[in-house]
Design a protein around this motif. Structure first.
Motif, mmCIF file in Angstrom:
data_model
loop_
_atom_site.group_PDB
_atom_site.id
_atom_site.type_symbol
_atom_site.label_atom_id
_atom_site.label_comp_id
_atom_site.label_asym_id
_atom_site.label_seq_id
_atom_site.Cartn_x
_atom_site.Cartn_y
_atom_site.Cartn_z
ATOM 1 N N THR A 1 0.826 -1.206 0.000
ATOM 2 C CA THR A 1 0.000 0.000 0.000
ATOM 3 C C THR A 1 0.861 1.257 0.000
ATOM 4 O O THR A 1 0.639 2.188 -0.785
ATOM 5 N N MET A 2 1.872 1.276 0.850
ATOM 6 C CA MET A 2 2.675 2.492 0.995
ATOM 7 C C MET A 2 3.507 2.793 -0.244
ATOM 8 O O MET A 2 3.707 3.965 -0.599
ATOM 9 N N THR A 3 3.993 1.774 -0.917
ATOM 10 C CA THR A 3 4.844 2.020 -2.089
ATOM 11 C C THR A 3 4.032 2.444 -3.315
ATOM 12 O O THR A 3 4.608 2.780 -4.354
ATOM 13 N N ALA A 4 2.696 2.466 -3.175
ATOM 14 C CA ALA A 4 1.848 2.979 -4.254
ATOM 15 C C ALA A 4 1.525 4.457 -4.072
ATOM 16 O O ALA A 4 0.833 5.057 -4.902
ATOM 17 N N ILE A 5 2.031 5.068 -3.014
ATOM 18 C CA ILE A 5 1.734 6.483 -2.747
ATOM 19 C C ILE A 5 2.332 7.348 -3.863
ATOM 20 O O ILE A 5 3.450 7.109 -4.304
ATOM 21 N N LEU B 1 13.445 15.971 -9.709
ATOM 22 C CA LEU B 1 14.289 16.771 -8.818
ATOM 23 C C LEU B 1 15.281 15.891 -8.068
ATOM 24 O O LEU B 1 16.474 16.214 -7.988
ATOM 25 N N LEU B 2 14.806 14.771 -7.523
ATOM 26 C CA LEU B 2 15.688 13.894 -6.756
ATOM 27 C C LEU B 2 16.750 13.253 -7.647
ATOM 28 O O LEU B 2 17.897 13.087 -7.228
ATOM 29 N N ASP B 3 16.386 12.928 -8.883
ATOM 30 C CA ASP B 3 17.380 12.409 -9.837
ATOM 31 C C ASP B 3 18.463 13.456 -10.099
ATOM 32 O O ASP B 3 19.662 13.143 -10.158
ATOM 33 N N PHE B 4 18.040 14.709 -10.239
ATOM 34 C CA PHE B 4 18.983 15.812 -10.477
ATOM 35 C C PHE B 4 19.940 15.965 -9.291
ATOM 36 O O PHE B 4 21.159 16.095 -9.470
ATOM 37 N N ILE B 5 19.377 15.937 -8.079
ATOM 38 C CA ILE B 5 20.217 16.072 -6.879
ATOM 39 C C ILE B 5 21.209 14.908 -6.810
ATOM 40 O O ILE B 5 22.388 15.091 -6.494
ATOM 41 N N GLY B 6 20.717 13.690 -7.123
ATOM 42 C CA GLY B 6 21.580 12.517 -7.094
ATOM 43 C C GLY B 6 22.757 12.625 -8.042
ATOM 44 O O GLY B 6 23.847 12.114 -7.757
ATOM 45 N N LYS B 7 22.568 13.314 -9.158
ATOM 46 C CA LYS B 7 23.654 13.492 -10.137
ATOM 47 C C LYS B 7 24.602 14.631 -9.757
ATOM 48 O O LYS B 7 25.640 14.801 -10.392
ATOM 49 N N HIS B 8 24.222 15.419 -8.746
ATOM 50 C CA HIS B 8 25.041 16.572 -8.356
ATOM 51 C C HIS B 8 25.332 16.541 -6.858
ATOM 52 O O HIS B 8 25.307 17.572 -6.176
ATOM 53 N N ILE C 1 9.012 5.820 5.262
ATOM 54 C CA ILE C 1 9.916 6.596 4.406
ATOM 55 C C ILE C 1 10.922 5.676 3.724
ATOM 56 O O ILE C 1 11.180 5.813 2.518
ATOM 57 N N ASP C 2 11.460 4.714 4.446
ATOM 58 C CA ASP C 2 12.429 3.781 3.869
ATOM 59 C C ASP C 2 11.791 2.973 2.728
ATOM 60 O O ASP C 2 12.375 2.849 1.645
ATOM 61 N N TRP C 3 10.598 2.455 2.961
ATOM 62 C CA TRP C 3 9.901 1.704 1.908
ATOM 63 C C TRP C 3 9.712 2.552 0.652
ATOM 64 O O TRP C 3 9.990 2.115 -0.468
ATOM 65 N N ALA D 1 11.601 1.975 -2.950
ATOM 66 C CA ALA D 1 10.769 1.521 -4.079
ATOM 67 C C ALA D 1 10.938 2.435 -5.287
ATOM 68 O O ALA D 1 10.865 1.984 -6.431
ATOM 69 N N ALA D 2 11.176 3.722 -5.024
ATOM 70 C CA ALA D 2 11.368 4.692 -6.115
ATOM 71 C C ALA D 2 12.832 4.829 -6.505
ATOM 72 O O ALA D 2 13.173 5.618 -7.393
ATOM 73 N N ASN D 3 13.717 4.057 -5.829
ATOM 74 C CA ASN D 3 15.155 4.066 -6.113
ATOM 75 C C ASN D 3 15.776 5.454 -5.937
ATOM 76 O O ASN D 3 16.624 5.880 -6.722
ATOM 77 N N VAL D 4 15.337 6.164 -4.882
ATOM 78 C CA VAL D 4 15.898 7.491 -4.618
ATOM 79 C C VAL D 4 16.489 7.593 -3.199
ATOM 80 O O VAL D 4 16.905 8.677 -2.772
ATOM 81 N N GLY D 5 16.535 6.471 -2.479
ATOM 82 C CA GLY D 5 17.048 6.499 -1.111
ATOM 83 C C GLY D 5 18.465 7.018 -1.005
ATOM 84 O O GLY D 5 18.831 7.695 -0.033
#
Length: 240
Positions: free
Chosen positions: A68-72, A81-88, A105-107, A111-115
């Motif tokens: 349920t939570m990973t469908a939020i 934005l998070l992808d951009f931050i990850g690259k910089h 939050i961890d889940w 799940a979105a591969n941004v941890g």
């Protein structure tokens, strides 16, 4: 010197309240009135403890909760934005200060591969007990009259910055990205070179605007946003 990005989680990174989203797991996706009416102001974590007990009593276990939570849904543009931050990451350190809980939050981030984007997450500790029930605890003890009893985000932010100063790490700017009433306390401690980024149309923006009317303006600059893409565009200008 790096920039420090401080994110709220609910209605900022994700476009919902993670604690109310979990109610989708409940029978008929509803809580009984005695639980819904049991909330006392400033004691949300205790209230969520009762919600989790109710879910556990109804046989809702970790697998279903995680599904349920990973469908939020994420807020529009936030994954970009998070992808951009990850690259910089050479330019940005990035933390979350949230009144959600560590399990949710961890889940969601994994799940979105941004941890990996975040250096640290400060939120209420949570875990599953021996019976498979999710339990949650207050993040810390504090004396701030403005904040809920379990979490003063200002105290977290100030301690984080102080600990980094001891390691001789000083940020050129702090940018605080949030939406809610409990984000006002931490932005009050921002300095003139810092930036508060309230989500357009949400409580934090209204409270910041009221401060100006009450002649208690913030030291920090104010930049409102409606999508993660607008924040991304602002960050691009910072590192050009």
């Amino acid at each position: 010197m790096k920039f420090l990005l401080v994110f709220d989680f609910d209605h900022t990174i994700v476009d919902e309240n993670s604690d109310t989203w979990i109610v989708k797991c409940a029978p008929a996706a509803k809580l009984p009135d005695e639980i819904r009416n049991s909330y006392q102001k400033g004691r949300w974590t205790e209230y969520m403890g009762r919600v989790f007990r109710f879910l556990g009593d109804n046989g809702i276990r970790e697998e279903e909760m995680k599904r349920t939570m990973t469908a939020i849904p994420f807020t529009e543009g936030m994954k970009d934005l998070l992808d951009f931050i990850g690259k910089h990451k050479d330019s940005f350190d990035c933390i979350i200060i949230s009144d959600s809980n560590a399990v949710f939050i961890d889940w969601i981030l994994k799940a979105a591969n941004v941890g990996q984007v975040f250096n640290e997450v400060f939120t209420n500790p949570a875990s599953f007990d021996g019976c498979g029930y999710l339990t949650v605890e207050n993040f810390h003890i504090h004396s701030c009259a403005r904040c809920p009893v379990n979490l003063c985000k200002r105290k977290v932010l100030e301690e984080f910055l102080e600990n980094h100063l001891k390691q001789r790490i000083k940020y050129s700017q702090v940018l605080y990205i949030g939406d809610g009433g409990n984000d006002l306390c931490p932005v009050m401690c921002l300095k003139k070179d810092d930036v508060v980024m309230p989500r357009h149309g949400y409580m934090l923006q209204k409270m910041v605007s009221q401060l100006s009317q009450d002649l208690v303006p913030l030291e920090a600059s104010i930049v409102t946003w409606s999508s993660g893409i607008e924040i991304l565009a602002y960050l691009e200008l910072l590192i050009k």
